[in-house]
Design an enzyme around this catalytic site. Sequence first.
Site, short mmCIF file in Angstrom:
data_model
loop_
_atom_site.label_atom_id
_atom_site.label_comp_id
_atom_site.label_asym_id
_atom_site.label_seq_id
_atom_site.Cartn_x
_atom_site.Cartn_y
_atom_site.Cartn_z
CB THR A 241 -46.54 -26.85 27.28
OG1 THR A 241 -45.25 -27.49 27.41
CG2 THR A 241 -46.42 -25.41 27.76
CD GLU B 26 -46.76 -21.55 26.73
OE1 GLU B 26 -45.85 -22.27 26.30
OE2 GLU B 26 -47.95 -21.66 26.33
CE LYS C 224 -39.09 -19.30 2.96
NZ LYS C 224 -38.11 -18.63 3.87
CD1 TRP D 49 -43.00 -18.79 4.21
CD2 TRP D 49 -43.97 -17.43 5.69
NE1 TRP D 49 -42.05 -18.44 5.13
CE2 TRP D 49 -42.62 -17.60 6.06
CE3 TRP D 49 -44.78 -16.62 6.47
CZ2 TRP D 49 -42.07 -16.99 7.18
CZ3 TRP D 49 -44.23 -16.00 7.58
CH2 TRP D 49 -42.89 -16.19 7.93
#
Length: 541
Positions: A181, A325, A435, A440
Site C-alpha cells: 500500500t 487489498e 464532522k 457529517w
Amino acid sequence: MQDGQLSIANLLRHGSRIHGGAEVVTWTGAEARRSTFAEVGQEAARLAHALRGLGVTSDQRVGTFMWNNNEHLVAYLAVPAMGAVLHTLNIRLFPEQLTYVANHAEDHVVLVDGTLVPLLAKVLPTFETVRHVVVVNGDPSSLQAPEGVTVHSYAELLDGQPDEFEWPVVDENAAAAMCYTSGTTGDPKGVVYTHRSIWLHSMQVCMTDSMALSQADRALVIVPQFHAMSWGLPYAALMVGASLIMPDRFLQPEPLAAMIAAEKPTMAGAVPTIWQGLLALLDQKPQDLAPLGRAVVGGSACPPSLMAAFDKLGVTIIHAWGMTETSPLGSVSRPPAGLSPEDAWEYRILQGRFPASVRARLVDDDGNELPWDNEAVGELECAGPWVAAAYYRVEPGQEGSEKFSPDGWLRTGDVGAITPDGFLRLTDRSKDIIKSGGEWISSVDLENAVMSHPAVAEAAVIGVPDEKWSERPLVAVVLRSGEKTTPAELQSFLSDKVAKWQLPENWTFIDEVPKTSVGKFDKKRLRAAAADGSLDIAHLT
C-alpha cells in the site's frame, strides 16, 4: 471433476499459444515497438532461465522498478510462473518507504528500467537483501552498485537462453505477486496475491458486467503496473487475447493523445487525474478519440462533470471501486438494464455493483451491521477470494492488524451507503469525513459539486478546525487555464447543490492539488499546509 491448478504458468501457456497473435505495444515517445503474445511467452521462458542462474530457485521475491512496458509484462508472467514471487516496487514512494518495502519483502533481484536507474541508485545501498540488479533497456554501467550487488544487462542476460521453460507445478494457493500500500499512515503494508486469486480476478475483469475485456479489445493500460497489479488488466489480457498498449514513461496528456491517435485503443484504464489532464488538452486541441469507447476509472471518486464531458466526446467512463487489498476490483458501475438515460446516469455516478465473489457489508461505529437502503451510512467491509485476509508479516496485535475484523473481513476505511440492489455509494474515506456541529459533511460530494463549475479544473476539500462547529470545510481550487472566479462566486454556485449548512466559508486557490504516489489527492499534505499557514485562505462570512 478434474482438479486443475489455476496458475500463472497455465495462464501463460494459454495466452502465448491460443492468443499468440495478440500484441503488446510499448510507446517509445514518437512511435511504438511491438511483441506478440507468442514472443512474450518465449521471452518469459528466457527470463525464467536467467533468473534461475541468479539463484531464484523457489519463492524468492523478484522486484520490478519499471514503467508499463513489454519487459514488465514478461516479468509479470515469468516470475510467478517459475514459482517465485513478483514484487512491484512503486517508483513514486518516498525513499525511506522504498527501503522499507524492499527490505520487508526481502527482494533478491530487482529489474529496473534504464530511465529509472538514477532513482534506484539513490536507495539501492539501503536494500539489505538484494544481490542482483538487472537493467532493462539501458546501460548497466550507469549504475554504481554497492558491494555485494551485481549489475546485469537484461538483453545480455537473456541472450542465448532457451525459448522454452519447464514451468513447475505450483499450488494455486501459493504466493504469486505482492504489492505494498502507499503508506499514507504508518509503514506501507504488503498484500500478497495468490495464483488462484489472480486467476479468479482476471475472469471477473473479462465479464460483461465488469470491464468486459475481450479479444476484440486494444487496451490502453495507463494505470501503473506497480499499483495494484495494473488493476489486473495484464493477466486478464492473456486470458482472452486482448492486445495491450503500454505507455512506458509517457504519461502526460500530449503523448497519451498521440498514442490514442496512432494505436486506436478501444478501452483504457486510469485514475481521474489522467482524464482531467487529457480533457484539458482536448479543450485546446480537439481530437477524435474513436474507437476508444470506454474508460474504466478508479483510484478515487470520478467527478460526474468529468464523466459528462467525456460522454460528449463519445467515451463512456465506467466508474469502479477497489483497493490494493481487493486485487483491486471491488465493484463496477454498470447500470441495470432497461433504464432511461437519466435514470442510468444516477447509477453510473455510483462506485458500482458488487460481483458475486465480493461480499460487502456496512457497519457503524459500534460494529453493528447496517441495512442496504441507500440511506444508512457506515464503513464498508469486504470479503472474498481475491480480498486480502491479512497483511504480509503483520501479526495479530501489530499495527495494521486492526484493518481486519475478528471474523476476517477487510475494513476498507471507506464510508458510504449501499442501494437495495447492491450498488455502492461512497461518501468519503473515514479519515477525510468532516464532522461539523455533530453532522457529517462528505468531502467527495463537495469536491464533485465544485468541479462541476466550468472554471474549475480540480478541487480538494479538507476539514479545518473551527471554534463553533469543531470542523468546517476548506476548499482548495485549481482553475482551468485562462479562467477566473472568486470564492463568493463559487459559494453562490454551490447554493442549490448542497445543504446551506454545508456551504464552505473557507477557500484557497492553488496551482496544483498535491497527489499521492498513485495519483490520488494527498489531503495529508493539504492539511499540513493549512495548519502551518502556507495557504492563502479567504474566509467568507
